[in-house]
Design an enzyme around this catalytic site. Structure first.
Site, PDB file in Angstrom:
ATOM      1  N   HIS A  74       0.843  -1.200   0.000  1.00 30.10           N
ATOM      2  CA  HIS A  74       0.000   0.000   0.000  1.00 30.10           C
ATOM      3  C   HIS A  74       0.876   1.247   0.000  1.00 30.10           C
ATOM      4  CE1 HIS A  74      -2.853   3.043   1.324  1.00 30.10           C
ATOM      5  NE2 HIS A  74      -2.128   3.255   2.406  1.00 30.10           N
TER       6      HIS A  74
ATOM      7  N   ASP B 207       6.445  20.737 -27.252  1.00 28.09           N
ATOM      8  CA  ASP B 207       6.363  19.419 -26.634  1.00 28.09           C
ATOM      9  C   ASP B 207       7.408  19.388 -25.527  1.00 28.09           C
ATOM     10  OD1 ASP B 207       6.343  16.499 -26.167  1.00 28.09           O
ATOM     11  OD2 ASP B 207       5.138  16.459 -27.986  1.00 28.09           O
TER      12      ASP B 207
ATOM     13  N   TRP C  48       7.213   0.112   3.669  1.00 26.86           N
ATOM     14  CA  TRP C  48       7.694   0.796   2.464  1.00 26.86           C
ATOM     15  C   TRP C  48       9.075   1.391   2.705  1.00 26.86           C
ATOM     16  CZ3 TRP C  48       8.587   6.009   0.734  1.00 26.86           C
ATOM     17  CH2 TRP C  48       8.502   6.979   1.732  1.00 26.86           C
TER      18      TRP C  48
ATOM     19  N   SER D 198      12.898   5.226 -14.460  1.00 27.97           N
ATOM     20  CA  SER D 198      11.822   5.989 -15.072  1.00 27.97           C
ATOM     21  C   SER D 198      11.735   7.389 -14.473  1.00 27.97           C
ATOM     22  CB  SER D 198      10.514   5.233 -14.878  1.00 27.97           C
ATOM     23  OG  SER D 198       9.427   6.096 -14.967  1.00 27.97           O
ATOM     24  N   SER D 199      11.790   7.472 -13.155  1.00 27.23           N
ATOM     25  CA  SER D 199      11.665   8.780 -12.506  1.00 27.23           C
ATOM     26  C   SER D 199      12.804   9.701 -12.892  1.00 27.23           C
ATOM     27  CB  SER D 199      11.681   8.643 -10.989  1.00 27.23           C
ATOM     28  OG  SER D 199      10.600   7.921 -10.558  1.00 27.23           O
TER      29      SER D 199
ATOM     30  N   HIS E  43      13.277  11.654   2.808  1.00 25.19           N
ATOM     31  CA  HIS E  43      12.676  12.926   3.166  1.00 25.19           C
ATOM     32  C   HIS E  43      12.469  13.837   1.965  1.00 25.19           C
ATOM     33  CE1 HIS E  43      10.846  15.896   5.538  1.00 25.19           C
ATOM     34  NE2 HIS E  43      11.508  16.738   4.776  1.00 25.19           N
TER      35      HIS E  43
ATOM     36  N   GLU F 243      11.919  12.919  -0.818  1.00 27.91           N
ATOM     37  CA  GLU F 243      10.815  12.261  -1.512  1.00 27.91           C
ATOM     38  C   GLU F 243       9.457  12.809  -1.055  1.00 27.91           C
ATOM     39  OE1 GLU F 243      10.426  10.148  -3.931  1.00 27.91           O
ATOM     40  OE2 GLU F 243       8.315   9.615  -3.608  1.00 27.91           O
TER      41      GLU F 243
ATOM     42  N   TYR G 298       8.769  15.714  -0.112  1.00 29.26           N
ATOM     43  CA  TYR G 298       8.540  17.021  -0.738  1.00 29.26           C
ATOM     44  C   TYR G 298       8.330  16.882  -2.233  1.00 29.26           C
ATOM     45  CZ  TYR G 298       9.436  18.812   3.800  1.00 29.26           C
ATOM     46  OH  TYR G 298       9.338  19.036   5.141  1.00 29.26           O
TER      47      TYR G 298
ATOM     48  N   SER H 221      -1.355  26.923  -6.087  1.00 26.87           N
ATOM     49  CA  SER H 221      -0.979  28.306  -6.375  1.00 26.87           C
ATOM     50  C   SER H 221      -1.520  28.775  -7.716  1.00 26.87           C
ATOM     51  CB  SER H 221       0.545  28.457  -6.378  1.00 26.87           C
ATOM     52  OG  SER H 221       1.076  28.010  -5.170  1.00 26.87           O
TER      53      SER H 221
ATOM     54  N   HIS I 249      15.265  13.048  11.114  1.00 29.00           N
ATOM     55  CA  HIS I 249      14.117  13.186  12.022  1.00 29.00           C
ATOM     56  C   HIS I 249      13.226  11.945  11.975  1.00 29.00           C
ATOM     57  CE1 HIS I 249      12.015  15.455   8.520  1.00 29.00           C
ATOM     58  NE2 HIS I 249      11.611  14.211   8.512  1.00 29.00           N
ATOM     59  N   HIS I 250      13.469  11.071  11.017  1.00 27.71           N
ATOM     60  CA  HIS I 250      12.754   9.800  11.026  1.00 27.71           C
ATOM     61  C   HIS I 250      13.454   8.786  11.923  1.00 27.71           C
ATOM     62  CE1 HIS I 250      10.090  10.891   7.676  1.00 27.71           C
ATOM     63  NE2 HIS I 250      11.121  11.594   7.249  1.00 27.71           N
TER      64      HIS I 250
ATOM     65  N   THR J  38       7.379  26.927   4.653  1.00 26.19           N
ATOM     66  CA  THR J  38       6.054  26.367   4.394  1.00 26.19           C
ATOM     67  C   THR J  38       4.981  27.319   4.906  1.00 26.19           C
ATOM     68  OG1 THR J  38       7.094  24.243   4.848  1.00 26.19           O
ATOM     69  CG2 THR J  38       4.742  24.235   4.466  1.00 26.19           C
TER      70      THR J  38
ATOM     71  N   LYS K 168       4.257  29.991   2.525  1.00 25.87           N
ATOM     72  CA  LYS K 168       3.350  29.583   1.451  1.00 25.87           C
ATOM     73  C   LYS K 168       1.902  29.611   1.923  1.00 25.87           C
ATOM     74  CE  LYS K 168       4.696  27.143  -1.786  1.00 25.87           C
ATOM     75  NZ  LYS K 168       5.604  27.155  -2.914  1.00 25.87           N
TER      76      LYS K 168
ATOM     77  N   ARG L 148       2.154   1.517  14.902  1.00 27.83           N
ATOM     78  CA  ARG L 148       1.739   1.283  13.529  1.00 27.83           C
ATOM     79  C   ARG L 148       2.195  -0.092  13.078  1.00 27.83           C
ATOM     80  NH1 ARG L 148       5.998   5.053  10.133  1.00 27.83           N
ATOM     81  NH2 ARG L 148       4.952   4.079   8.367  1.00 27.83           N
TER      82      ARG L 148
END
Ligand code: HEA
Ligand code: HEA
Ligand code: CUA
Ligand SMILES: [Cu+2]
Lengths: 379, 534, 300
Positions: free
Chosen positions: B84, B113, B149, B177-178, B261, B263, B265, B276, B310-311, B336, B339, B458
């Protein structure tokens, strides 16, 4: 219609926040973090509440302004748009104010970190080792060493029996600690990463294989505190709870003494049993429950395991092969796999019973019996 | 944004004839080099994956509806959680944003293009294969990935099921791909802008994607490195993540989160861009603080490289590291916040209407902020010792991901759908979709805060009795939110099939930008000669 | 194929439909899927030949695809479809691709840094997590790591490769090759074709010699020093870094060889020779990685 719906939903949110605000009085609902029973847990709780309130205030202001303009500055009310789109002054203001808020938050947080990292001058040192899926506790200065596993029954878990109050949070051997003493934990693991967490002590530290992490606590009030493994560690991660019993010093001393006597008694008993010769019935009778307690999680009740990760024992080459190898695997495990060494947990007669059971159960009926003395030789 | 992209419509090239005889059938999609076709492919792919990943969430929530094990075994539960997370992150949010970038970036900057159209096709077609491989692991002996994950070693190396090898190569393909997709986007933005469109005149969506693409190119290779080392630990006897040979399991986490991390963002910056675009359009007022928006986005991206641990507050970092990562993480709240304040100021004294894109955007601002504030709570290291690996974290990241990333995507789809299909979507149904989603998701994810604080870890298939009530609410909410998305499917299909009002060139009164200067539906080839922007 | 040129603004060339990307997809997926299946079946002990056929098929298709796709590009380029703007797209694309490679290696250097400054000292009893040494009482920290914490599982190497012999020679070779490549570039810019061919050929040969030495060094390590992938973290990082670098040298050498062939065929012009430059950038990048590698893996 729509605007009222929107304001409704925002009101809904606000009321949820209001609910949040009245936390402390609602402890019984278990909505909030427990305040806990240690200096650190109280520090953490206070910190949590401070940041929480700050966040609520920020949210109320931001959402308030937004709600207000959503309400009044809408086209359907005939509001004409303004055309401003820049202001260095406000930009600076709303950069600086949050910075100040953050600094205000950072000060107590920094103190908290230092307090948590102060492991000096402990009076009791306990080495905690995570296993898939149980905990091992060694009282370093008192020669006490035991394992602690879940006692909730499979029937309860599979909804075939009503669940008791401490469902999933109960173990056979809780750890006992004295109150008012600084206790240091040395955490490590035998296989994968686990995490030793008891919310009311505010101790959560990962148990990393091959490394030792330190943590400490000082319990102020006697009581039973329950926690769980907090790092995904495989299949039964949800089933390796922690129970800590905090008691007065005298009781603790008594417990230590008891535990040591128990150990001595157990060793003597084991030695006695090891000297005996066991017949098949006795081996099988004591092998079955031992298997169910220790091995079932991986190798399954029917001995067919969960291949390819947890191999089947039934008709496996090891079980069909030489007995000594079979014993070796149970005693010393296979390093680098989930198969742990059981030498520290099982006595010679227990291993003998297990080996016999595994060789005769599930219709294999090899008729081989293994004697404790066979195990002693290989230990 | 108004003055920044005001365009002289005269010079805009609005081709009415097709240049190429356009192929049809399957070969159109297999061989395509057209950014619009490829954009559609990405979006469809992502939508399919949303239902697969959502189906897995359904299974998780069904199992957690009550205490006890009822539907699935713990082993399978872990596979569901893992898949998931992986599918939602890599199969839904990222491809959806790449799809939006494919469709919109050339239209917004006046390019004919993407810069490298053939590579663009390649980037897309790898995805379905990569995910087929990933999903096929579920049917292998020993099951699929079951280590979350975040696939922490050694659970994902020494103790992993054999299918992990396929998982690793799946991640490699997806990363390939990314990276190619990101190179394409960054090149397009840097090189293909219409004359006169300076960087500081670019629409915010383009800006956020420029920065996102940079993040992608910087961190996807690091992820590739991480899985490569896993592969070597599994098959070639190395000891990167094994203390017995001098390595360290925690090292894996450092590498993973150095990727992980940024990722997160990557998953939110394009949504910032979408919002925006939309808020000014429906507030009929230019975006407040365009420049500071750009700088804030860039600051977030730069900071995102130095906050990863921080993780890992509870893995036993030295105290100085703990403090460093706590402070740096807290700092992200400032850009943030800028924004958020800018969006609110854009709404302030605007002349607002609330069509579906705006509803989703407004909800985005509110709910993302809630998720951001809980993120801020998590960043306080001592407090994180209590929050870490509980449902409080799950609540945090679903608040930033579901009403954040997913709502951003849905807002974008409603906003640009008329341009893509040439037809208006069904507005009343879309509003219904919004409200049901809004209620469903809050019902799902808000109680998770309480569960986490009360101590529910979790990634567990079964829980203690005191968590039962909130879990039930959460599951009910999840079913509501999930089934509501069938409505979304219906609306989108109806619109794509041309059931609806024909869309004018610029269906939204306040919308600005080059994409509204071409007809609806956008012809297959646009801006063959670049428009002039002044 | 090309756009209708109806104004003085040179149009950006948007290629028409192409079969190459989908072939590339199938090729890469088959190649990777084949490798994965090979490893998978060896892990579960079910050897079978199919996976290696899938892999070979993928590899063959990749070669075919690269040839076809690049021929296509070369043709388009030769027939003047590429505007300066498109040229810039290629440059940007290549530059960002190299940046992604930089990050790939950065991760590996990060690993080296981490184990040398943190995990090994901790395991040896120094620093913030020095208590960990309780688990490895016989282990002391040192680098290069000749004794691992658990010598039974990971027997350490008997010695490591000395920096100032072959590795140093290889450093000289690679640095020289960067020079010869630059000389070739200068020659091309002056349209001195023969000179260019010569210098480029020298570069390719130097690349091959480098790889030869590397192979020799690996044999040395495996056969005489017990320095292997499984000799603990020293061997792991050593082969990780030098191995991926070697793979990149291989790719770079192939790229340069292709360019060499194209030069000999008379492709490229004084002003326009992006293919050459792309390969050159790549080569210089590989060179820089080596210098870092030489410093941190061998010398320090
Ligand atoms: C889109 C994705 C996304 C986004 C945008 C964020 C944003 C943030 N995240 Fe989150 N996070 C995740 C996705 C995301 N996160 C995921 C997926 C995980 C879990 C991974 C896993 O373990 O599986 C995670 C986990 C996670 C953790 C680890 C928790 C743990 O495991 O113990 C932490 C800890 O610091 C954290 C912090 C933050 C912070 C500080 C932000 C900040 O960027 C938020 C900034 C925003 C605001 C603060 C609100 C708006 C600001 C204002 C209104 C200004 C005024 C405010 C102040 C001055 C206070 N996140
Ligand atoms: C963008 C990312 C994203 C999104 C959108 C979601 C969406 C949802 N997530 Fe997810 N989630 C993650 C990212 C995301 N999640 C991550 C990263 C994790 C961590 C994983 C880990 O721990 O490793 C996680 C973990 C996670 C957990 C914790 C699992 C655990 O710890 O054991 C839970 C539990 O409730 C959950 C629930 C949900 C629900 C109910 C939704 C809903 O929003 C989903 C709504 C459903 C749909 C949109 C699909 C609708 C489908 C149908 C209607 C069709 C019916 C189905 C079939 C025919 C099969 N998620
Ligand atoms: Cu042990 Cu989770
Ligand atoms: Cu993060």
């Amino acid at each position: 219609m729509l605007p009222s719906a929107l304001s409704h939903c925002l009101r809904f949110l606000v009321s949820i926040f209001a609910l949040f605000l009245s936390f402390p009085t609602m402890a019984a609902w278990e909505l909030n973090m427990p305040k806990g029973v240690t200096p650190i847990s109280e520090t953490v709780y206070d910190l949590h509440m401070i940041i929480f309130y700050i966040c609520v205030v920020i949210a109320v202001i931001v959402f308030g302004v937004m709600l207000w303009s959503i309400f009044y500055h809408r086209k359907s009310r005939g509001y004409k748009p303004a055309n401003f789109h820049e202001s260095t002054l406000v930009e600076v203001i709303w950069t600086v104010i949050p910075l100040i808020i953050l600094i205000v938050m950072a000060i107590p947080a920094t103190e908290g970190v230092f307090a948590m990292y102060n492991y000096d001058d402990s009076e009791v040192d306990i080495k905690v080792t995570g296993y898939q899926w149980k905990w091992r506790y060694e009282y370093i200065n008192d020669d006490i060493d035991f394992f602690s596993t879940l006692t909730t029954t499979t029937e309860e878990i599979h909804n075939q029996q009503t669940k008791n109050k401490n469902y999933l949070l109960e173990v056979d051997n809780p750890i006992v600690v004295p109150i008012g003493k600084k206790i240091r934990f040395l955490l490590t693991s035998n296989d994968v990463i686990h995490s030793w967490w008891v919310p009311e002590l505010a101790v959560k530290k990962d148990a990393i294989p091959g490394f030792i992490n330190e943590s400490w606590t000082l319990v102020k009030e006697p009581g039973i505190y329950r926690g769980q493994c907090a790092e995904l560690c495989g299949k039964d991660h949800g089933f390796m709870p922690i129970v800590v019993e905090a008691v007065e010093q005298e009781q603790y001393d008594l417990w230590i003494q008891q535990k040591q006597e128990e150990t001595a008694l157990r060793l003597a008993q084991a030695a006695k049993e090891a000297a005996q010769t066991w017949d098949m019935d006795r081996l099988m009778a004591s092998g079955k429950p031992l298997y169910e307690k220790n091995c079932l999680a991986c190798h399954q009740a029917n001995g067919e395991g969960l291949p390819p990760v947890f191999p089947a024992l039934k008709n496996s080459p090891v079980i069909k092969g030489p007995i000594s190898e079979h014993i070796q695997i149970i005693l010393h495990g296979r390093s680098g796999t989930a198969m742990a060494a059981y030498a520290p947990q099982l006595s010679d007669s227990e291993v003998a019973a297990l080996v016999t059971y595994e060789r005769n159960a599930w219709g294999q009926n090899s008729n081989e019996t293994v004697q404790p003395s066979d195990v002693t030789k290989l230990r | 944004m108004n003055e920044t992209t005001s365009i002289s419509t005269k010079e805009v090239d609005t081709p009415t004839t097709e240049h190429h005889a356009h192929p049809t059938g399957i070969s159109r999609w297999l061989y395509t080099t057209n950014h619009k076709d490829i954009g559609s492919l990405y979006l469809i792919f992502s939508f399919v994956m949303l239902f697969i990943g959502g189906g897995m969430a359904f299974m998780i929530r069904a199992e957690l509806f009550q205490p006890g094990l009822q539907f699935i075994e713990p082993e399978f539960f872990n596979q569901m959680t893992t898949m998931h997370g992986l599918i939602m992150v890599f199969g839904v949010v990222m491809p959806a944003f790449v799809g939006l970038a494919n469709w919109m970036v050339p239209l917004m900057i006046g390019a004919p293009d993407m810069a490298l159209p053939r590579m663009n096709n390649w980037s897309f077609w790898i995805m379905p294969f990569a995910f087929s491989i990933l999903l096929s692991t579920l049917f292998m002996e020993g099951g699929g990935p079951n280590f979350g994950w975040t696939f922490y070693a050694p659970l994902s190396t020494t103790y992993a099921p054999p299918s992990t090898t396929f998982f690793i190569f799946g991640v490699h393909l997806m990363g390939l791909s990314s990276i190619m997709g990101a190179i394409n986007i960054i090149t397009t933005i840097l090189n293909m802008r219409a004359p006169g469109m300076t960087l500081m005149k670019m629409p915010m969506f383009v800006w956020t994607w420029l920065i996102t693409a940079f993040l992608l190119i910087a961190v996807m290779p690091v992820l590739a490195g991480a899985v490569t080392m896993m592969l070597m630990d599994i098959h070639f006897g190395t000891s990167f993540f094994n203390a017995a040979g001098g390595g360290d399991p925690v090292l894996f986490q450092h590498i993973f989160w150095f990727f992980g991390h940024p990722e997160v963002y990557i998953m939110i910056l394009p949504a910032f861009g979408v919002v925006s675009q939309i808020i000014p359009a429906f507030a009929r007022k230019p975006l407040f603080g365009y420049k500071s928006m750009v700088y804030a986005t860039a600051s977030i991206a730069i900071l995102s490289f130095i906050v990863w641990a921080h993780h890992m507050f509870t893995v036993g970092l030295p105290a100085v590291a703990e403090l460093f990562f706590m402070y740096s993480t807290m700092l992200i709240a400032i850009p943030t916040g800028v924004k958020v304040f800018n969006w609110v100021s854009t709404m302030f004294r605007g002349s607002m209407t609330f069509e579906a894109p705006m509803l989703f955007s407004v909800a985005f601002v509110v709910l993302f902020t809630i998720g951001g504030l809980s993120g801020l709570m998590l960043s306080i290291a001592p407090a994180d010792f209590q929050y870490h690996d509980t449902y409080f974290v799950v609540a945090h990241f679903h608040y930033v991901l579901v009403p954040g990333a997913i709502f951003g995507i849905m807002a974008a789809v409603y906003y640009w759908m008329p341009k893509w299909s040439g037809f208006m979507y069904n507005e009343p149904l879309a509003k219904l979709h919004f409200w049901l989603s809004f209620i469903g998701l809050n019902l799902t994810f808000f109680p998770m805060h309480f569960l986490g604080l009360a101590g529910m870890p979790r990634r567990i298939p079964d829980y203690a009795l005191q968590f039962a009530d909130f879990n039930m609410i959460t599951s009910v909410g999840a079913f509501l939110f999930g089934t509501t998305q069938l409505l979304f499917l219906y609306i989108v299909i109806q619109c794509a099939r041309g059931k609806g009002e024909p869309a004018p060139q610029r269906p939204w009164e306040g919308a600005e930008g080059l994409e509204w200067s071409i007809p609806s539906p956008a012809p297959l080839h646009t801006f063959d000669t670049p428009p002039k922007v002044d | 194929m090309s756009q209708v040129h109806n104004s003085n603004v040179p149009n950006y060339y948007v290629p028409h439909q192409s079969k190459w990307p989908i072939i590339a997809t199938v090729a890469v997926v088959a190649f990777i899927y084949g490798i994965a299946s090979m490893l998978y079946s060896s892990k579960i002990g079910e050897a079978s030949a199919t996976p290696s056929w899938i892999m070979l098929f993928g590899l063959g298709l990749t070669v075919y695809m690269l040839y076809g796709w690049f021929s296509n590009v070369v043709q388009e380029s030769q027939s003047g479809l590429y505007s300066p703007q498109l040229d810039k797209s290629f440059r940007l694309g290549m530059a960002w691709f190299i940046f992604s490679e930089v990050m790939f290696f950065a991760a590996f250097f990060g690993v080296l840094l981490y184990v040398r400054t943190l995990s090994i000292p901790w395991l040896g009893g120094e620093g913030a997590k020095g208590v960990s040494n309780l688990l490895w009482p016989n282990f002391t920290a040192h680098w290069p790591l000749l004794n691992t914490p658990d010598p039974e599982l990971f027997p350490g190497p008997s010695a490591t490769i000395p920096a100032w012999q072959i590795p140093f020679l290889n450093t000289v070779i690679l640095v020289t090759s960067s020079f010869t490549l630059t000389l070739a570039h200068h020659a091309l810019k002056k349209d001195e074709r023969n000179k260019c061919t010569l210098w480029l050929l020298t570069t390719v040969i130097l690349g091959i010699i480098f790889l030869g030495f590397q192979v020799f060094e690996y044999q040395e390590a495996y056969n005489h020093l017990q320095l292997t992938l499984s000799s603990g973290i020293y061997g792991s990082t050593f082969f990780l870094l030098t191995g991926f670098h070697g793979a990149h040298v291989t790719i770079g050498t192939i790229m340069l060889a292709v360019i060499l062939v194209r030069i000999m065929k008379g492709h490229f012009s004084k002003q326009k020779h992006f293919g050459f430059e792309a390969a050159a950038w790549y080569w210089h990048f590989v060179d820089v990685v080596w210098l870092l590698l030489f410093t941190f893996v061998y010398v320090i």
